[in-house]
Enzyme design. Sequence first.
Site, short mmCIF file in Angstrom:
data_model
loop_
_atom_site.label_atom_id
_atom_site.label_comp_id
_atom_site.label_asym_id
_atom_site.label_seq_id
_atom_site.Cartn_x
_atom_site.Cartn_y
_atom_site.Cartn_z
N LYS A 12 0.85 -1.21 0.00
CA LYS A 12 0.00 0.00 0.00
C LYS A 12 0.88 1.25 0.00
CE LYS A 12 -3.77 -2.68 1.90
NZ LYS A 12 -4.96 -2.76 2.74
N GLU A 167 -11.29 -10.17 -1.01
CA GLU A 167 -10.97 -9.35 0.16
C GLU A 167 -12.25 -8.69 0.67
OE1 GLU A 167 -6.50 -8.20 0.13
OE2 GLU A 167 -7.62 -6.64 -0.90
N GLY A 173 -7.59 -4.53 7.25
CA GLY A 173 -6.97 -3.63 8.21
C GLY A 173 -7.73 -3.48 9.51
#
Length: 250
Positions: A12, A167, A173
Amino acid sequence: MSRPYYIAGNWKMHKTRAEAAELARALVEGLKDGKHRYLVAPGFTLIETVAPILKGTNIRLGAQNCAPEEQGAHTGEVSVLQLKELGVQTIILGHSERRHVYSEDDALINRKVKLALAHGFEVILCVGEQLHEREGGIAEGICEGQTTKGLDGVAPGDLERVVIAYEPVWAIGTGKTATPEDADAIHASIRRVVGKLYGEAAGERMIIQYGGSVKGDNAARLMAKANIDGALVGGASLKAETFAPIAKFA
Ligand code: 13P
């Protein structure tokens, strides 16, 4: 049918060049006897730093996005030609952060998928439902729709360069992981869709990664499921000590 396990790290928007070089070197060392397929996807400005470190190793070089056009007036975008020149082999497309933070829709993602494949890249096409969609009982339908639209017009011969990553948006996260059973059910439905579009054998061959709070302590349980063929890892890919246990899960 046995598919290879494929573990990918999505860095990321993290790391400076010095930090990226250090992590890449540690991963090369740590994974050199690893038995699975590996990839890391650093941010654009880090790719040139990381490329020579990964060259000739068992870790592929990825990018996190590309523009839907080869070149032109696209301020702020990065072209497949520019990525190819740096030695990028794989492009992650349709990541939930691209879909939901930067408003990319299925049609745009599909244009990117086709362009990247036309230029010889491997593509990791990400799909996944949001929390309200899971709670509404439509997770499978959302993922099936994103898969179908993402692959629209992709030639059967190019499909072997496509990997799908499931995902669930609510698991990214957040420390919340889909249960192996729930993830496997979605993977199975994605595999069925690929089978319907390209034939059962193609569905069986499709590598489907799971992503969303994958850690060293849940990787093996996820990967034990019949339809889970690897992982797309965010947070835990940022340190060799946390990525290696996932990459070398037993
Ligand atoms: P986390 O592993 O940090 O949940 O991120 C998953 C992801 O988005 C990988 O692309």
